[in-house]
Scaffold this active site. Structure first.
Site, PDB file in Angstrom:
ATOM      1  N   ASP A   1     -65.512 -15.517  27.425  1.00 19.88           N
ATOM      2  CA  ASP A   1     -65.699 -16.953  27.322  1.00 19.88           C
ATOM      3  C   ASP A   1     -66.495 -17.228  26.050  1.00 19.88           C
ATOM      4  OD1 ASP A   1     -66.572 -19.594  27.561  1.00 19.88           O
ATOM      5  OD2 ASP A   1     -67.256 -19.380  29.624  1.00 19.88           O
ATOM      6  N   ILE A   2     -65.939 -18.013  25.152  1.00 25.14           N
ATOM      7  CA  ILE A   2     -66.634 -18.265  23.890  1.00 25.14           C
ATOM      8  C   ILE A   2     -67.981 -18.949  24.107  1.00 25.14           C
ATOM      9  CG2 ILE A   2     -65.554 -20.498  23.350  1.00 25.14           C
ATOM     10  CD1 ILE A   2     -65.394 -19.223  20.382  1.00 25.14           C
TER      11      ILE A   2
ATOM     12  N   ASN B   1     -60.965 -31.532  17.582  1.00 25.16           N
ATOM     13  CA  ASN B   1     -59.928 -32.468  17.153  1.00 25.16           C
ATOM     14  C   ASN B   1     -60.512 -33.364  16.056  1.00 25.16           C
ATOM     15  OD1 ASN B   1     -61.266 -34.760  18.408  1.00 25.16           O
ATOM     16  ND2 ASN B   1     -60.487 -33.999  20.359  1.00 25.16           N
TER      17      ASN B   1
ATOM     18  N   VAL C   1     -60.820 -25.248  24.231  1.00 28.19           N
ATOM     19  CA  VAL C   1     -62.077 -24.718  23.707  1.00 28.19           C
ATOM     20  C   VAL C   1     -63.057 -25.860  23.461  1.00 28.19           C
ATOM     21  CG1 VAL C   1     -63.131 -23.581  21.703  1.00 28.19           C
ATOM     22  CG2 VAL C   1     -61.026 -22.668  22.680  1.00 28.19           C
ATOM     23  N   ASP C   2     -62.570 -26.952  22.878  1.00 28.22           N
ATOM     24  CA  ASP C   2     -63.411 -28.101  22.565  1.00 28.22           C
ATOM     25  C   ASP C   2     -64.101 -28.632  23.822  1.00 28.22           C
ATOM     26  OD1 ASP C   2     -64.521 -30.047  20.878  1.00 28.22           O
ATOM     27  OD2 ASP C   2     -62.748 -31.321  20.919  1.00 28.22           O
TER      28      ASP C   2
ATOM     29  N   GLY D   1     -53.690 -22.565  21.072  1.00 31.73           N
ATOM     30  CA  GLY D   1     -53.643 -23.048  22.456  1.00 31.73           C
ATOM     31  C   GLY D   1     -52.771 -24.280  22.558  1.00 31.73           C
ATOM     32  N   VAL D   2     -53.383 -25.412  22.922  1.00 30.25           N
ATOM     33  CA  VAL D   2     -52.621 -26.643  23.128  1.00 30.25           C
ATOM     34  C   VAL D   2     -51.941 -27.140  21.857  1.00 30.25           C
ATOM     35  CG1 VAL D   2     -53.971 -27.402  25.124  1.00 30.25           C
ATOM     36  CG2 VAL D   2     -54.657 -28.124  22.838  1.00 30.25           C
ATOM     37  N   TYR D   3     -52.401 -26.705  20.682  1.00 24.03           N
ATOM     38  CA  TYR D   3     -51.765 -27.129  19.431  1.00 24.03           C
ATOM     39  C   TYR D   3     -50.503 -26.325  19.127  1.00 24.03           C
ATOM     40  CZ  TYR D   3     -55.489 -30.383  17.996  1.00 24.03           C
ATOM     41  OH  TYR D   3     -56.359 -31.431  17.899  1.00 24.03           O
TER      42      TYR D   3
END
Length: 170
Positions: free
Chosen positions: A10-11, A24, A33-34, A120-122
């Site tokens: 986990d970062i 973003n 992550v954000d 990831g989502v991008y």
């Protein structure tokens, strides 16, 4: 030269000087992550984002805030290109890693933890995201001594480790 490794985890739990946030453009928190960094860092991270980035941040750029309640000293936020939205210029992705290291140098950081930006989502293709991350981190002149890529799942960890091994750096 920077020592680069990969860790599974986990970062938000990394004990390093800098944790890199895949942010973003608005710099007001988000998903992935954000969202995890903002949740774990607490309200101080968002307050600092609002104060330091009133107009947000451009894709490929980076800037820093407090780490709030995170074990790191700082968060370096960088905005990756959104493959799914047609932002497919690899130079922008590479700029995220380069700019994050430049900001880390400005802070005097010795250690840094990166997520796999835009993968990831991008929707950036994972193999290319890994290649861009490793290549850019290793080729960017920096005073940072230790860098790590933090993989959230075993498959990504294995892929990054294999790419490091293939370069003779793992």
């Amino acid at each position: 030269m920077t020592e680069l490794s990969v860790v599974l985890g986990d970062i938000t739990a990394q004990r390093v000087d800098v944790i890199v946030n895949a942010a973003n453009n608005a710099m007001r928190g988000g998903g992935g992550v954000d969202g995890a960094i903002h949740a774990a860092g607490g309200p101080a991270v968002l307050q600092d984002c609002i104060a330091r980035f009133p107009d947000g941040l451009a894709t490929g750029d980076a800037g820093w805030t407090t780490a709030g309640d995170l074990p790191a000293r700082w968060v370096v936020h960088t905005v990756g290109p959104d493959w799914n939205a047609g932002q497919r210029d690899r130079v922008q992705l590479q700029s995220c890693y380069r700019r994050a290291l430049e900001v880390a140098d400005e802070l005097g950081a010795q250690s840094i933890a990166f997520p796999l930006i835009s993968a990831g989502v991008y929707g950036w293709p994972k193999a290319d995201a890994i290649d861009a991350a490793i290549g850019t981190i290793l080729s960017t002149p920096t005073a940072v001594e230790a860098a790590r890529i933090v993989a959230l799942d075993e498959s990504t960890h294995r892929q990054v480790q294999e790419a490091l091994d293939a370069r003779g750096t793992g």
